[in-house]
Design an enzyme around this catalytic site. Structure first.
Site, PDB file in Angstrom:
ATOM      1  N   GLY A   1       0.799  -1.208   0.000  1.00 23.01           N
ATOM      2  CA  GLY A   1       0.000   0.000   0.000  1.00 23.01           C
ATOM      3  C   GLY A   1       0.839   1.268   0.000  1.00 23.01           C
ATOM      4  N   HIS A   2       0.158   2.400  -0.098  1.00 19.49           N
ATOM      5  CA  HIS A   2       0.849   3.682  -0.206  1.00 19.49           C
ATOM      6  C   HIS A   2       1.613   4.021   1.072  1.00 19.49           C
ATOM      7  CE1 HIS A   2      -2.129   5.769   2.334  1.00 19.49           C
ATOM      8  NE2 HIS A   2      -3.043   5.064   1.687  1.00 19.49           N
TER       9      HIS A   2
END
Length: 343
Positions: A248-249
């Site tokens: 994920g970011h």
């Protein structure tokens, strides 16, 4: 501040215009103040606007160099040295400001002529660009690298020397080191999964960061590494990915960590060096995994893991304890079955 190689920024906008756009009240600042960009509290400089929506970031709020910070009425009482925009929902207001500065790119109607390598791209000596690949404007690829069939390398991307990028990979918003190996069908630098509820539905939070992949990283096939929202997603040197992994970011993965297939790592998680993550492990967002930790296959990690700790199960707990609990359940089940058989 965003990387101009990857983003086109609108503005600047006056503080008054921004306040009107998001329905916020100006506190302690000049309404005519020009604002040039969005940034995190830690990375902001003069002329930037940031957000403060969680009290655990009070030290960063007090020390930020941002000219303006969006926050709520209660948090506005904390120490600060900047102008404020008081909004009912600071995260929503900040997302709206992000869209103001970074609106969607305009489309060019019609059929675009294929240009395998943009004239402004730079390709190193000895590098092979295979059939169907596309290298975007301003991209830089080093020496003796291999770019497979149908690979898409976006605007401004840099790839180092002696890299091998497998067929059908899509790489955007990324800076990639030397001797990086990717199997087929990887997605690197796509926008992360981040939304804020609004009266009109879910508003996507603009993803304005990058992916940094250091030297000697290897990825299998069908992996996804999302770019940072503000700031970077960072994979340190020597990390090894199996296939079918999602990062994920704003995740950071420490050097020489090993991640097995079908693992998923939630946004803003920090993983220390030399960590081993088993297959199908799920790690929730904003977690810290200490150096040398071991996460058994199919663990569900919902808490921070100490350096060197070995965990398993759901929720993840010390490995020996988990083994004892499983063994106890098996004994109880056998005992229950024996009692039933006697009846």
């Amino acid at each position: 501040m965003t990387d101009d190689r990857f983003y086109e920024r609108a503005g600047p906008f006056s503080l008054a215009d921004i306040a009107a756009h998001v329905g916020a009240a100006v506190q302690g600042g000049d309404a005519a103040l020009p604002v040039r960009d969005v940034a995190s509290l830690d990375s902001a400089e003069g002329g930037d606007i940031s957000v403060y929506s969680d009290g655990k970031y009070a030290p960063a709020f007090a020390a930020t160099k941002a000219s303006v910070v969006i926050t709520g009425e209660k948090l506005a009482a904390h120490d600060h040295a900047c102008a404020l925009l008081i909004a009912p929902n600071p995260r929503l207001a900040f997302a709206q400001v992000g869209h103001l500065f970074y609106p969607p790119a305009l489309m060019k109607p019609g059929v675009v002529t294929a240009v395998p390598v943009h004239p402004s791209a730079a390709i190193g000596e000895g590098t092979q660009i295979s059939a169907g690949a596309e290298v975007g404007p301003g991209a830089v690829i080093g020496r003796d690298s291999y770019i497979g069939n149908n690979v898409v390398i976006g605007r401004g991307v840099t790839i180092g020397d002696n890299c091998r990028i497998g067929p059908n990979c899509v790489i955007t918003h990324s800076l990639i080191g030397n001797r990086v190996v990717m199997g087929p069908n990887n997605s690197i630098g796509n926008q992360g999964f981040s939304f804020v509820p609004s009266l009109e539905g879910l508003l996507r939070v603009p993803q304005l960061g990058r992916v940094i992949i250091e030297d000697d990283v290897e990825l299998g096939s069908n992996c996804t590494v999302d770019r940072g929202a503000i700031g970077d997603t960072h994979i340190e040197r020597g990390v090894r990915f199996d296939s079918l992994i999602h990062v994920g970011h704003n995740v950071r993965i420490g050097h020489h960590s090993l991640i097995v297939a079908q693992a998923g790592i939630g946004g803003s998680t920090t993983i220390g060096p030399m960590v081993a993550i088993g297959g199908q492990v799920g790690i929730s967002d904003h977690r810290t995994i200490g150096a040398g930790a071991r996460l058994a296959a199919r663990s569900g990690v919902t808490r921070d893991i100490a350096p060197g700790e070995h965990v398993g199960g759901y929720p993840a707990r010390p490995l020996k304890r988990w083994h004892r609990e499983v063994a106890t359940l098996i004994r109880l089940a056998k005992s229950k079955k024996s009692d039933t058989d006697q009846d």
